[in-house]
Design a protein around this motif. Structure first.
Motif, PDB file in Angstrom:
ATOM      1  N   THR A  51       0.842  -1.000  -0.166  1.00 30.58           N
ATOM      2  CA  THR A  51       0.185  -0.067   0.310  1.00 30.58           C
ATOM      3  C   THR A  51       0.894   1.313  -0.044  1.00 30.58           C
ATOM      4  OG1 THR A  51      -0.108   0.082   2.391  1.00 30.58           O
ATOM      5  CG2 THR A  51      -1.783  -1.223   0.962  1.00 30.58           C
ATOM      6  N   LEU A  52       0.161   2.395  -0.187  1.00 27.78           N
ATOM      7  CA  LEU A  52       0.900   3.528  -0.079  1.00 27.78           C
ATOM      8  C   LEU A  52       1.365   3.876   1.318  1.00 27.78           C
ATOM      9  CD1 LEU A  52       1.619   6.604  -1.001  1.00 27.78           C
ATOM     10  CD2 LEU A  52      -0.495   7.291  -0.266  1.00 27.78           C
ATOM     11  N   GLU A  91      -3.877   9.142  -5.021  1.00 26.63           N
ATOM     12  CA  GLU A  91      -4.016   7.779  -5.241  1.00 26.63           C
ATOM     13  C   GLU A  91      -4.987   6.803  -4.659  1.00 26.63           C
ATOM     14  OE1 GLU A  91      -1.898   6.909  -7.624  1.00 26.63           O
ATOM     15  OE2 GLU A  91      -0.515   8.693  -7.687  1.00 26.63           O
ATOM     16  N   GLY A  92      -6.021   7.640  -3.946  1.00 25.48           N
ATOM     17  CA  GLY A  92      -6.806   6.924  -3.277  1.00 25.48           C
ATOM     18  C   GLY A  92      -6.787   6.528  -1.977  1.00 25.48           C
ATOM     19  N   GLY A  93      -5.975   6.987  -1.220  1.00 25.84           N
ATOM     20  CA  GLY A  93      -5.997   6.870   0.379  1.00 25.84           C
ATOM     21  C   GLY A  93      -4.739   5.771   0.712  1.00 25.84           C
ATOM     22  N   TRP A  94      -4.475   5.613   2.093  1.00 31.34           N
ATOM     23  CA  TRP A  94      -3.455   4.895   2.511  1.00 31.34           C
ATOM     24  C   TRP A  94      -3.414   3.552   2.198  1.00 31.34           C
ATOM     25  CZ3 TRP A  94      -0.001   8.366   4.189  1.00 31.34           C
ATOM     26  CH2 TRP A  94      -0.576   9.496   4.540  1.00 31.34           C
ATOM     27  N   SER A  95      -4.543   2.837   1.973  1.00 34.45           N
ATOM     28  CA  SER A  95      -4.734   1.311   1.702  1.00 34.45           C
ATOM     29  C   SER A  95      -4.423   1.031   0.244  1.00 34.45           C
ATOM     30  CB  SER A  95      -5.940   0.877   2.419  1.00 34.45           C
ATOM     31  OG  SER A  95      -6.979   1.408   1.896  1.00 34.45           O
ATOM     32  N   THR A  96      -4.457   1.890  -0.627  1.00 32.05           N
ATOM     33  CA  THR A  96      -4.231   1.883  -1.997  1.00 32.05           C
ATOM     34  C   THR A  96      -3.095   0.738  -2.294  1.00 32.05           C
ATOM     35  OG1 THR A  96      -5.446   4.003  -2.455  1.00 32.05           O
ATOM     36  CG2 THR A  96      -4.262   2.873  -4.543  1.00 32.05           C
ATOM     37  N   ARG A  97      -3.309   0.004  -3.281  1.00 33.62           N
ATOM     38  CA  ARG A  97      -2.032  -0.881  -3.614  1.00 33.62           C
ATOM     39  C   ARG A  97      -2.241  -0.752  -5.069  1.00 33.62           C
ATOM     40  NH1 ARG A  97      -0.323  -5.286  -0.631  1.00 33.62           N
ATOM     41  NH2 ARG A  97      -1.714  -5.428   1.274  1.00 33.62           N
ATOM     42  N   LYS A  98      -0.990  -0.302  -5.285  1.00 34.17           N
ATOM     43  CA  LYS A  98      -0.457  -0.177  -6.940  1.00 34.17           C
ATOM     44  C   LYS A  98       1.168  -0.616  -7.026  1.00 34.17           C
ATOM     45  CE  LYS A  98      -3.622   3.717  -7.692  1.00 34.17           C
ATOM     46  NZ  LYS A  98      -3.562   5.189  -8.448  1.00 34.17           N
ATOM     47  N   TRP A 100       4.141   0.900  -7.311  1.00 34.82           N
ATOM     48  CA  TRP A 100       4.465   2.253  -7.055  1.00 34.82           C
ATOM     49  C   TRP A 100       5.626   2.617  -7.857  1.00 34.82           C
ATOM     50  CZ3 TRP A 100       1.007   4.829  -5.045  1.00 34.82           C
ATOM     51  CH2 TRP A 100       0.026   4.351  -4.076  1.00 34.82           C
TER      52      TRP A 100
END
Length: 227
Positions: A51-52, A91-98, A100
């Motif tokens: 996550t972020l 990016e859609g918040g702290w729990s966003t997974r991408k 990176w």
């Protein structure tokens, strides 16, 4: 600050300081105990899978973050100091997974490396050309913030502009003899070295101007011949 020509071994010094390599030649490196002692930031910051939030707390895991008692305010403070406060919203918040490493630009990844320093607040931070893709004004603010947190900075770079944030300059000779010099920044000796570099750069700029003038002459000659 540690400097020297390319290939002289500056990054090797960073790896020894980090404990990744053993000191050679009978030397000994004594580092502060604990994970908060020395924090190394390479030129290419590693982006973890997750996550972020995971990007900021690295190398800590989420359970370690949860047990620390720290919260989103601490995360945002670290991002803001690295000029990345916009990331959670973008990016859609702290729990966003991408992925990176693909999402963030080169400058953003380098600033994330500094955000980790601000979050962990180690005693020493070894910065290995880790702001080469960052603008000079943002770079300056990040260095000043690190100093305000009481973090001792050890920067590896060829850029004289970073000397102002340090008190000593270690120059590696790079002639195969292992020679080095250590000077206090701000002394007459250090200023003389900067003056020599300024003269060298001014000479190079003068050469560029002469080449541009000659190129203009050649273009005019070609234009006359074509007519």
């Amino acid at each position: 600050m540690i400097t020297g020509s390319n290939g002289v071994g500056k990054t090797a010094v960073a790896r020894v300081l980090a404990g990744l390599w053993a000191a050679q030649g009978g030397g000994e490196v004594r580092r502060p105990a604990g994970r908060q002692g020395v924090f190394v930031v390479p030129q290419r910051a590693y982006m973890v899978t997750g996550t972020l939030l995971d990007q900021i707390i690295y190398p800590h895991s989420f359970p370690e973050y949860a047990a620390s008692g720290r919260g989103e305010a601490d995360l945002m403070e670290a991002l803001a100091a690295a000029n990345l406060a916009y990331l959670p919203a973008r990016e859609g918040g702290w729990s966003t997974r991408k992925e990176w490493r693909d999402v963030l630009s080169g400058g953003e990844k380098q600033r994330m490396g500094l955000a980790r320093v601000f979050y962990h607040r180690p005693k020493f931070a070894v910065l290995d050309e880790c702001t080469s893709a960052v603008s000079s004004d943002v770079e300056g603010r990040m260095y000043e913030h690190a100093k305000s947190l009481g973090i001792t900075l050890i920067t590896i770079s060829l850029r004289p502009s970073l000397m102002r944030y340090h008190t000593r300059l270690l120059t590696l000779a790079g002639d195969g003899t292992g020679r080095w010099t250590l000077t206090r920044i701000g002394t007459a000796e250090e200023r003389m070295g900067i003056d020599r570099e300024i003269i060298m750069l001014e000479n190079k700029l003068a050469d560029v101007q002469r080449w541009e003038a000659r190129l203009g002459e050649l273009n005019r000659l070609l234009s006359v011949q074509e007519q």
